[in-house]
Each structure stands twice: as structure tokens, then as C-alpha cells.
Design a protein around this motif. Structure first.
Motif, PDB file in Angstrom:
ATOM      1  N   LEU A 209       0.812  -1.212   0.000  1.00 28.26           N
ATOM      2  CA  LEU A 209       0.000   0.000   0.000  1.00 28.26           C
ATOM      3  C   LEU A 209       0.852   1.272   0.000  1.00 28.26           C
ATOM      4  O   LEU A 209       0.324   2.374  -0.138  1.00 28.26           O
ATOM      5  CB  LEU A 209      -0.926   0.000   1.231  1.00 28.26           C
ATOM      6  N   ALA A 210       2.147   1.123   0.172  1.00 29.31           N
ATOM      7  CA  ALA A 210       3.046   2.284   0.208  1.00 29.31           C
ATOM      8  C   ALA A 210       3.310   2.802  -1.209  1.00 29.31           C
ATOM      9  O   ALA A 210       2.952   2.174  -2.208  1.00 29.31           O
ATOM     10  CB  ALA A 210       4.353   1.903   0.884  1.00 29.31           C
ATOM     11  N   HIS A 211       3.935   3.997  -1.289  1.00 21.89           N
ATOM     12  CA  HIS A 211       4.375   4.512  -2.593  1.00 21.89           C
ATOM     13  C   HIS A 211       5.555   3.705  -3.122  1.00 21.89           C
ATOM     14  O   HIS A 211       5.730   3.534  -4.326  1.00 21.89           O
ATOM     15  CB  HIS A 211       4.856   5.961  -2.467  1.00 21.89           C
ATOM     16  N   ARG A 212       6.389   3.252  -2.164  1.00 27.44           N
ATOM     17  CA  ARG A 212       7.674   2.656  -2.550  1.00 27.44           C
ATOM     18  C   ARG A 212       8.046   1.596  -1.519  1.00 27.44           C
ATOM     19  O   ARG A 212       7.846   1.794  -0.319  1.00 27.44           O
ATOM     20  CB  ARG A 212       8.729   3.768  -2.606  1.00 27.44           C
ATOM     21  N   GLN A 213       8.576   0.490  -2.003  1.00 27.36           N
ATOM     22  CA  GLN A 213       9.089  -0.557  -1.117  1.00 27.36           C
ATOM     23  C   GLN A 213      10.599  -0.622  -1.247  1.00 27.36           C
ATOM     24  O   GLN A 213      11.132  -0.621  -2.365  1.00 27.36           O
ATOM     25  CB  GLN A 213       8.528  -1.925  -1.491  1.00 27.36           C
ATOM     26  N   ILE A 214      11.276  -0.694  -0.113  1.00 33.11           N
ATOM     27  CA  ILE A 214      12.720  -0.908  -0.088  1.00 33.11           C
ATOM     28  C   ILE A 214      12.961  -2.231   0.634  1.00 33.11           C
ATOM     29  O   ILE A 214      12.580  -2.382   1.800  1.00 33.11           O
ATOM     30  CB  ILE A 214      13.444   0.240   0.635  1.00 33.11           C
ATOM     31  N   GLN A 215      13.558  -3.191  -0.060  1.00 30.51           N
ATOM     32  CA  GLN A 215      13.764  -4.516   0.510  1.00 30.51           C
ATOM     33  C   GLN A 215      15.213  -4.666   0.974  1.00 30.51           C
ATOM     34  O   GLN A 215      16.152  -4.404   0.215  1.00 30.51           O
ATOM     35  CB  GLN A 215      13.430  -5.603  -0.511  1.00 30.51           C
ATOM     36  N   LEU A 216      15.368  -5.102   2.226  1.00 34.37           N
ATOM     37  CA  LEU A 216      16.695  -5.338   2.786  1.00 34.37           C
ATOM     38  C   LEU A 216      16.963  -6.836   2.894  1.00 34.37           C
ATOM     39  O   LEU A 216      16.053  -7.637   3.093  1.00 34.37           O
ATOM     40  CB  LEU A 216      16.817  -4.729   4.183  1.00 34.37           C
ATOM     41  N   LEU A 217      18.228  -7.191   2.791  1.00 35.88           N
ATOM     42  CA  LEU A 217      18.686  -8.551   3.047  1.00 35.88           C
ATOM     43  C   LEU A 217      20.131  -8.460   3.522  1.00 35.88           C
ATOM     44  O   LEU A 217      20.964  -7.815   2.865  1.00 35.88           O
ATOM     45  CB  LEU A 217      18.594  -9.415   1.782  1.00 35.88           C
ATOM     46  N   ASP A 218      20.402  -9.044   4.671  1.00 37.26           N
ATOM     47  CA  ASP A 218      21.751  -9.040   5.244  1.00 37.26           C
ATOM     48  C   ASP A 218      22.348  -7.635   5.325  1.00 37.26           C
ATOM     49  O   ASP A 218      23.525  -7.419   5.023  1.00 37.26           O
ATOM     50  CB  ASP A 218      22.684  -9.944   4.426  1.00 37.26           C
ATOM     51  N   GLY A 219      21.501  -6.671   5.710  1.00 37.35           N
ATOM     52  CA  GLY A 219      21.989  -5.317   5.941  1.00 37.35           C
ATOM     53  C   GLY A 219      22.196  -4.471   4.703  1.00 37.35           C
ATOM     54  O   GLY A 219      22.758  -3.383   4.778  1.00 37.35           O
ATOM     55  N   LYS A 220      21.734  -4.959   3.538  1.00 38.93           N
ATOM     56  CA  LYS A 220      21.898  -4.222   2.287  1.00 38.93           C
ATOM     57  C   LYS A 220      20.543  -4.033   1.611  1.00 38.93           C
ATOM     58  O   LYS A 220      19.633  -4.843   1.787  1.00 38.93           O
ATOM     59  CB  LYS A 220      22.817  -4.989   1.330  1.00 38.93           C
ATOM     60  N   VAL A 221      20.430  -2.965   0.803  1.00 38.73           N
ATOM     61  CA  VAL A 221      19.260  -2.798  -0.053  1.00 38.73           C
ATOM     62  C   VAL A 221      19.437  -3.713  -1.259  1.00 38.73           C
ATOM     63  O   VAL A 221      20.398  -3.574  -2.019  1.00 38.73           O
ATOM     64  CB  VAL A 221      19.098  -1.335  -0.520  1.00 38.73           C
ATOM     65  N   VAL A 222      18.495  -4.666  -1.424  1.00 39.96           N
ATOM     66  CA  VAL A 222      18.614  -5.610  -2.540  1.00 39.96           C
ATOM     67  C   VAL A 222      17.568  -5.356  -3.622  1.00 39.96           C
ATOM     68  O   VAL A 222      17.691  -5.871  -4.741  1.00 39.96           O
ATOM     69  CB  VAL A 222      18.520  -7.073  -2.049  1.00 39.96           C
ATOM     70  N   ALA A 223      16.540  -4.574  -3.296  1.00 39.50           N
ATOM     71  CA  ALA A 223      15.515  -4.256  -4.294  1.00 39.50           C
ATOM     72  C   ALA A 223      14.761  -3.012  -3.867  1.00 39.50           C
ATOM     73  O   ALA A 223      14.639  -2.709  -2.680  1.00 39.50           O
ATOM     74  CB  ALA A 223      14.539  -5.420  -4.468  1.00 39.50           C
ATOM     75  N   GLU A 224      14.283  -2.279  -4.866  1.00 36.32           N
ATOM     76  CA  GLU A 224      13.470  -1.082  -4.595  1.00 36.32           C
ATOM     77  C   GLU A 224      12.399  -1.012  -5.678  1.00 36.32           C
ATOM     78  O   GLU A 224      12.690  -1.191  -6.862  1.00 36.32           O
ATOM     79  CB  GLU A 224      14.340   0.171  -4.602  1.00 36.32           C
ATOM     80  N   GLN A 225      11.170  -0.756  -5.259  1.00 37.38           N
ATOM     81  CA  GLN A 225      10.047  -0.805  -6.193  1.00 37.38           C
ATOM     82  C   GLN A 225       9.113   0.370  -5.968  1.00 37.38           C
ATOM     83  O   GLN A 225       8.662   0.609  -4.850  1.00 37.38           O
ATOM     84  CB  GLN A 225       9.275  -2.120  -5.999  1.00 37.38           C
ATOM     85  N   GLN A 226       8.839   1.104  -7.034  1.00 39.64           N
ATOM     86  CA  GLN A 226       7.806   2.140  -6.995  1.00 39.64           C
ATOM     87  C   GLN A 226       6.448   1.464  -7.182  1.00 39.64           C
ATOM     88  O   GLN A 226       6.312   0.560  -8.011  1.00 39.64           O
ATOM     89  CB  GLN A 226       8.020   3.156  -8.118  1.00 39.64           C
ATOM     90  N   ILE A 227       5.450   1.906  -6.407  1.00 38.66           N
ATOM     91  CA  ILE A 227       4.120   1.321  -6.496  1.00 38.66           C
ATOM     92  C   ILE A 227       3.158   2.407  -6.950  1.00 38.66           C
ATOM     93  O   ILE A 227       3.059   3.459  -6.320  1.00 38.66           O
ATOM     94  CB  ILE A 227       3.681   0.743  -5.138  1.00 38.66           C
TER      95      ILE A 227
END
Length: 236
Positions: A209-227
Motif C-alpha cells: 500500500l506504500a508509494h515505494r518498497q525498499i527490501q533489505l537482506l543481510d543489511g543491504k538494499v537488494v531491491a526497490e520498487q515504486q508502487i
């Protein structure tokens, strides 16, 4: 567009007796005014650590962080507290309300710490409680209201000082589905009214439901998605 959050190459390490733990590894991100950003990822990926640094409840081991144009490097504890009080509202998973205080008194705390006049505090607290639908419970204590109502009060406390940024850590984690949906709907409404929100969540229904998702894995940004089309979304 005004940038509220600017982080560059943020690292966070915890030094143990046997081993060093690297919670964050080179996080860079920005959040603009009016955005609703969801931070997602599995347990232990660094979501809550990132949020506590964003909320000035902790500091990075390396990197730079600016909130509302203020460089937070080198700030002393009292300076960090003052910046947090003026610019950041924080909503905790466990509500963090003070049981010995009424709903009104809990919400008033940030303004009392600023030294605002009583009349100013009263007007602001009533307005914040009205926004979350809890003005009829202002004389109650936290143990006299439900978990969903406590989370609404916690959101009112985060709102009352008109901060530049509202940080929300797993806001539905201690709630059943019905109350979780109601709290999420409230956050969406507040965002539509102009609030800038960064939310940590493990629930894909809510992060979508957000504008944007930022996905973390092991302390790093691994994906970012505009919604797209967030303005039209509601909790299903």
C-alpha cells in the motif's frame, strides 16, 4: 520536492566479545516529503536497526544521515534528542505508552518536553486524538483500552508535534487482523493528508500500500520498487 531523509553509505556494527555483527552494510536512500515508504525483508535483515538510526535512537558506525536538512554527524545526546523532538514522530510495535499516565498525558509528552504553553498543548493533543478517533478516551489509561486503541494513541503522540517524518516499526505486529487493518487505514489517511511516513513491516499486504518498497537482506538494499496508484488504495 523537499528531501526529508538523506542517508549515504550507512554502516552499523556491533562489537561483541567473540564476533562483530554487521547489521547494516552501506545503505543509501532518500525519502521525499509526502512519501509513504515501506521497508521490508526477513527477520534480522536490519530493518529495525535502520529505523532506529533514522529516528536518532541510535547512530551509524559509518556514513552520513540528514533529517530535514540537518546533518546529524557529531551531534551530542541532548542535540539528538532536540532534533528528534522537533522533526521525528516514532510509533513502536509495543506502543511504549506510560501506564501511569492518561491517554491525554501520553500524547502531550513531546510538547511538554518542548516547553509549550498548556493551552497550546491542550489544543494540539485534542486535534491529534481527533485525527486517530480517540478523543473520547483521553481520560483513560493505557490498560483500560484495547491494543488497537493503544496503537492509535501512539500514532497521535507521534503526530502531535507536527514532525517532518513519522517512523512506524511493525505497527500491526501486536494486533489482530481487524485492528491491524484499521491502523493501516489510518496511516494511509494521514499520508493522504500530507504526512511523510517510513514503515518497517514484514506483511506484504501492508507494504504493497506504500508509494515505494525498499527490501533489505543481510543489511543491504537488494531491491526497490515504486508502487503506482497508492492514492486510490485501501486495506483489502
Amino acid at each position: 520536492m523537499k528531501t526529508i531523509v538523506s542517508m549515504h553509505d550507512i554502516h552499523k556494527s556491533y562489537l561483541g566479545q567473540q564476533i562483530d555483527t554487521h547489521a547494516l552494510r552501506g545503505i543509501s536512500l532518500s525519502v521525499n516529503e509526502g512519501e509513504f515508504v515501506a521497508i521490508t525483508g526477513p527477520s534480522g535483515c536490519g530493518k529495525s536497526t535502520l529505523l532506529t538510526i533514522m529516528g536518532l535512537l541510535d547512530s551509524a558506525s559509518e556514513g552520513t544521515y540528514e533529517i530535514a536538512g540537518i546533518d546529524t554527524r557529531g551531534l551530542k545526546v541532548d542535540q539528538r534528542t532536540a532534533v528528534r523532538n522537533q522533526h521525528i514522530g516514532y510509533v513502536f510495535q509495543s506502543f511504549n505508552l506510560i501506564d501511569s499516565l492518561t491517554v491525554f498525558e501520553n500524547v502531550a509528552l513531546p510538547l511538554e518536553h518542548r516547553g509549550e504553553h498548556k493551552a497550546t498543548i491542550k489544543a494540539a493533543v485534542v486535534e491529534a486524538l481527533e485525527k486517530v478517533g480517540m478523543e473520547h478516551r483521553m481520560s483513560y489509561r493505557p490498560n483500560q483500552i484495547s491494543g488497537g486503541q493503544q496503537q492509535r494513541v501512539a500514532i497521535a503522540r507521534a503526530l502531535v508535534g507536527r514532525p517532518d517524518l513519522i517512523l512506524v516499526d511493525e505497527p500491526t505486529g501486536n494486533l489482530d487482523t481487524k485492528n491491524g487493518d484499521a491502523v493501516m487505514q489510518l496511516l494511509l489517511e494521514l499520508n493522504k493528508q500530507g504526512a511523510t511516513i517510513v514503515m518497517v513491516t514484514h506483511d506484504s499486504r501492508y507494504s504493497g500500500l506504500a508509494h515505494r518498497q525498499i527490501q533489505l537482506l543481510d543489511g543491504k538494499v537488494v531491491a526497490e520498487q515504486q508502487i503506482k496508484h497508492q492514492a486510490d488504495k485501501e486495506v483489502a
